[in-house]
Scaffold this motif. Structure first.
Motif, PDB file in Angstrom:
ATOM      1  N   GLU A 180      63.361  48.703  33.671  1.00 26.87           N
ATOM      2  CA  GLU A 180      63.131  47.944  34.900  1.00 26.87           C
ATOM      3  C   GLU A 180      61.706  48.205  35.376  1.00 26.87           C
ATOM      4  O   GLU A 180      61.321  49.349  35.608  1.00 26.87           O
ATOM      5  CB  GLU A 180      64.147  48.392  35.945  1.00 26.87           C
ATOM      6  CG  GLU A 180      64.035  47.688  37.257  1.00 26.87           C
ATOM      7  CD  GLU A 180      65.099  48.174  38.227  1.00 26.87           C
ATOM      8  OE1 GLU A 180      66.231  47.670  38.131  1.00 26.87           O
ATOM      9  OE2 GLU A 180      64.790  49.046  39.049  1.00 26.87           O
ATOM     10  N   PHE A 181      60.941  47.132  35.506  1.00 24.81           N
ATOM     11  CA  PHE A 181      59.562  47.219  35.974  1.00 24.81           C
ATOM     12  C   PHE A 181      59.491  46.684  37.401  1.00 24.81           C
ATOM     13  O   PHE A 181      60.123  45.670  37.713  1.00 24.81           O
ATOM     14  CB  PHE A 181      58.642  46.381  35.073  1.00 24.81           C
ATOM     15  CG  PHE A 181      58.721  46.771  33.630  1.00 24.81           C
ATOM     16  CD1 PHE A 181      57.970  47.820  33.141  1.00 24.81           C
ATOM     17  CD2 PHE A 181      59.568  46.105  32.759  1.00 24.81           C
ATOM     18  CE1 PHE A 181      58.048  48.193  31.814  1.00 24.81           C
ATOM     19  CE2 PHE A 181      59.651  46.464  31.430  1.00 24.81           C
ATOM     20  CZ  PHE A 181      58.885  47.516  30.955  1.00 24.81           C
ATOM     21  N   THR A 182      58.753  47.359  38.247  1.00 26.51           N
ATOM     22  CA  THR A 182      58.647  46.918  39.639  1.00 26.51           C
ATOM     23  C   THR A 182      57.192  46.838  40.065  1.00 26.51           C
ATOM     24  O   THR A 182      56.341  47.581  39.572  1.00 26.51           O
ATOM     25  CB  THR A 182      59.381  47.884  40.595  1.00 26.51           C
ATOM     26  OG1 THR A 182      58.818  49.189  40.460  1.00 26.51           O
ATOM     27  CG2 THR A 182      60.852  47.926  40.308  1.00 26.51           C
ATOM     28  N   GLU A 183      56.926  45.923  40.956  1.00 25.46           N
ATOM     29  CA  GLU A 183      55.631  45.794  41.627  1.00 25.46           C
ATOM     30  C   GLU A 183      55.911  45.436  43.075  1.00 25.46           C
ATOM     31  O   GLU A 183      56.940  44.834  43.382  1.00 25.46           O
ATOM     32  CB  GLU A 183      54.777  44.683  41.009  1.00 25.46           C
ATOM     33  CG  GLU A 183      54.194  45.007  39.673  1.00 25.46           C
ATOM     34  CD  GLU A 183      53.274  43.907  39.157  1.00 25.46           C
ATOM     35  OE1 GLU A 183      53.059  42.893  39.860  1.00 25.46           O
ATOM     36  OE2 GLU A 183      52.773  44.061  38.045  1.00 25.46           O
ATOM     37  N   MET A 184      54.986  45.797  43.947  1.00 30.60           N
ATOM     38  CA  MET A 184      55.103  45.427  45.353  1.00 30.60           C
ATOM     39  C   MET A 184      53.874  44.629  45.759  1.00 30.60           C
ATOM     40  O   MET A 184      52.756  44.953  45.347  1.00 30.60           O
ATOM     41  CB  MET A 184      55.219  46.671  46.223  1.00 30.60           C
ATOM     42  CG  MET A 184      56.555  47.350  46.098  1.00 30.60           C
ATOM     43  SD  MET A 184      56.687  48.769  47.152  1.00 30.60           S
ATOM     44  CE  MET A 184      56.239  50.050  46.018  1.00 30.60           C
ATOM     45  N   LEU A 204      55.735  36.266  39.904  1.00 30.35           N
ATOM     46  CA  LEU A 204      56.820  36.861  39.126  1.00 30.35           C
ATOM     47  C   LEU A 204      56.776  36.355  37.685  1.00 30.35           C
ATOM     48  O   LEU A 204      56.954  37.135  36.749  1.00 30.35           O
ATOM     49  CB  LEU A 204      58.175  36.552  39.755  1.00 30.35           C
ATOM     50  CG  LEU A 204      59.384  37.086  38.982  1.00 30.35           C
ATOM     51  CD1 LEU A 204      59.401  38.610  38.987  1.00 30.35           C
ATOM     52  CD2 LEU A 204      60.670  36.530  39.566  1.00 30.35           C
ATOM     53  N   ASP A 205      56.526  35.073  37.488  1.00 33.72           N
ATOM     54  CA  ASP A 205      56.415  34.526  36.128  1.00 33.72           C
ATOM     55  C   ASP A 205      55.285  35.203  35.364  1.00 33.72           C
ATOM     56  O   ASP A 205      55.419  35.476  34.172  1.00 33.72           O
ATOM     57  CB  ASP A 205      56.186  33.015  36.177  1.00 33.72           C
ATOM     58  CG  ASP A 205      57.408  32.247  36.632  1.00 33.72           C
ATOM     59  OD1 ASP A 205      58.520  32.820  36.633  1.00 33.72           O
ATOM     60  OD2 ASP A 205      57.258  31.058  37.022  1.00 33.72           O
ATOM     61  N   GLU A 206      54.178  35.484  36.040  1.00 33.35           N
ATOM     62  CA  GLU A 206      53.059  36.175  35.394  1.00 33.35           C
ATOM     63  C   GLU A 206      53.460  37.603  35.020  1.00 33.35           C
ATOM     64  O   GLU A 206      53.111  38.098  33.950  1.00 33.35           O
ATOM     65  CB  GLU A 206      51.839  36.195  36.321  1.00 33.35           C
ATOM     66  CG  GLU A 206      50.693  37.028  35.828  1.00 33.35           C
ATOM     67  CD  GLU A 206      50.156  36.629  34.463  1.00 33.35           C
ATOM     68  OE1 GLU A 206      49.596  37.511  33.777  1.00 33.35           O
ATOM     69  OE2 GLU A 206      50.299  35.463  34.058  1.00 33.35           O
ATOM     70  N   MET A 207      54.212  38.262  35.881  1.00 29.91           N
ATOM     71  CA  MET A 207      54.683  39.612  35.569  1.00 29.91           C
ATOM     72  C   MET A 207      55.634  39.589  34.377  1.00 29.91           C
ATOM     73  O   MET A 207      55.552  40.442  33.490  1.00 29.91           O
ATOM     74  CB  MET A 207      55.364  40.220  36.795  1.00 29.91           C
ATOM     75  CG  MET A 207      55.804  41.649  36.604  1.00 29.91           C
ATOM     76  SD  MET A 207      56.544  42.269  38.122  1.00 29.91           S
ATOM     77  CE  MET A 207      57.234  43.795  37.539  1.00 29.91           C
ATOM     78  N   VAL A 245      55.212  41.578  30.819  1.00 32.31           N
ATOM     79  CA  VAL A 245      56.240  42.471  30.282  1.00 32.31           C
ATOM     80  C   VAL A 245      56.651  42.039  28.881  1.00 32.31           C
ATOM     81  O   VAL A 245      56.753  42.864  27.973  1.00 32.31           O
ATOM     82  CB  VAL A 245      57.464  42.514  31.233  1.00 32.31           C
ATOM     83  CG1 VAL A 245      58.666  43.145  30.559  1.00 32.31           C
ATOM     84  CG2 VAL A 245      57.120  43.261  32.513  1.00 32.31           C
ATOM     85  N   THR A 246      56.881  40.757  28.676  1.00 33.62           N
ATOM     86  CA  THR A 246      57.360  40.294  27.366  1.00 33.62           C
ATOM     87  C   THR A 246      56.262  40.262  26.312  1.00 33.62           C
ATOM     88  O   THR A 246      56.565  40.281  25.123  1.00 33.62           O
ATOM     89  CB  THR A 246      58.005  38.903  27.472  1.00 33.62           C
ATOM     90  OG1 THR A 246      57.068  37.995  28.039  1.00 33.62           O
ATOM     91  CG2 THR A 246      59.263  38.961  28.316  1.00 33.62           C
ATOM     92  N   SER A 247      55.007  40.217  26.705  1.00 31.56           N
ATOM     93  CA  SER A 247      53.928  40.214  25.711  1.00 31.56           C
ATOM     94  C   SER A 247      53.532  41.633  25.298  1.00 31.56           C
ATOM     95  O   SER A 247      52.839  41.803  24.298  1.00 31.56           O
ATOM     96  CB  SER A 247      52.709  39.453  26.241  1.00 31.56           C
ATOM     97  OG  SER A 247      52.125  40.136  27.334  1.00 31.56           O
ATOM     98  N   PRO A 281      50.266  49.859  31.177  1.00 36.51           N
ATOM     99  CA  PRO A 281      50.084  49.342  32.532  1.00 36.51           C
ATOM    100  C   PRO A 281      51.403  48.870  33.156  1.00 36.51           C
ATOM    101  O   PRO A 281      51.426  48.424  34.286  1.00 36.51           O
ATOM    102  CB  PRO A 281      49.128  48.161  32.340  1.00 36.51           C
ATOM    103  CG  PRO A 281      49.249  47.780  30.916  1.00 36.51           C
ATOM    104  CD  PRO A 281      49.641  49.006  30.172  1.00 36.51           C
ATOM    105  N   LEU A 282      52.499  49.026  32.425  1.00 37.76           N
ATOM    106  CA  LEU A 282      53.816  48.573  32.873  1.00 37.76           C
ATOM    107  C   LEU A 282      54.733  49.765  33.062  1.00 37.76           C
ATOM    108  O   LEU A 282      55.598  50.032  32.246  1.00 37.76           O
ATOM    109  CB  LEU A 282      54.432  47.637  31.836  1.00 37.76           C
ATOM    110  CG  LEU A 282      53.626  46.436  31.410  1.00 37.76           C
ATOM    111  CD1 LEU A 282      54.248  45.782  30.194  1.00 37.76           C
ATOM    112  CD2 LEU A 282      53.538  45.444  32.556  1.00 37.76           C
TER     113      LEU A 282
END
Length: 148
Positions: free
Chosen positions: A134-138, A50-53, A57-59, A112-113
C-alpha cells in the motif's frame, strides 16, 4: 407571387420571435452549472493526480521472484483517517512472491515509492505467498469535498 395566392401581412410585433422564458432562464441555469463545476473540477484534479500515482506505482519494476496477483491496482482519494485538512491518496497492489515481507519492505524502502507491506502469514517457508503493498501520499485538499 403566383396567381391564386393571397398575401399575408404581418405586423412588426408578430414578425419577431417571442421569448417564452425571458431573461430569467439564464439566471436559473447558470448558478447550478457553476456550482457543479466548482465541485467537480477539484474532484477531476485529484483523480488525475491519483491516476499519475497509479502510473508511477505500476511502472516501477517488481521485486525479484515476484509477480502480479492482480494486475489492476486499487486506488482511492479522500481523508482516510483522522480529521486533518489533507487529501490522502492510496494505491494498493496485490503480488505473489517467494520473498519475505521484510525483503519486500526493504525493496520498496529504497525507492521513491515507500509504502506499507501486508504479508499472508500462512504461506510455507520458501513457498509463494500473497503480499499487498500500500502506497500513500498526502496533498492539499483544495475544494474537494472527499478530503474534508
Amino acid at each position: 407571387m403566383r396567381s391564386g395566392e393571397v398575401p399575408v401581412l404581418l405586423s412588426p410585433a408578430a414578425a419577431r420571435p417571442t421569448r417564452r422564458h425571458g431573461r430569467w432562464a439564464g439566471w436559473l441555469i447558470v448558478p447550478p452549472v457553476l456550482l457543479a463545476l466548482a465541485v467537480l473540477i477539484p474532484v477531476w484534479a485529484h483523480d488525475a493526480r491519483l491516476d499519475e500515482m497509479v502510473r508511477r506505482v505500476t511502472s516501477f519494476p517488481l521485486p525479484p521472484r515476484t509477480t502480479w496477483a492482480d494486475p489492476r491496482p486499487q486506488g482511492s482519494v479522500g481523508l482516510q483517517a483522522g480529521n486533518g485538512n489533507r487529501c490522502d491518496y492510496i494505491v494498493r497492489i496485490s503480488l505473489t512472491t517467494s520473498l519475505s515481507g521484510q525483503e519486500i519492505a526493504d525493496y520498496y524502502r529504497g525507492s521513491p515509492l515507500s509504502g506499507k507491506v501486508y504479508v499472508e502469514q500462512d504461506a510455507p517457508e520458501g513457498g509463494s505467498r500473497g503480499v499487498v503493498v500500500e502506497f500513500t501520499e498526502m496533498h492539499d485538499p483544495g475544494w474537494d469535498l472527499r478530503c474534508h
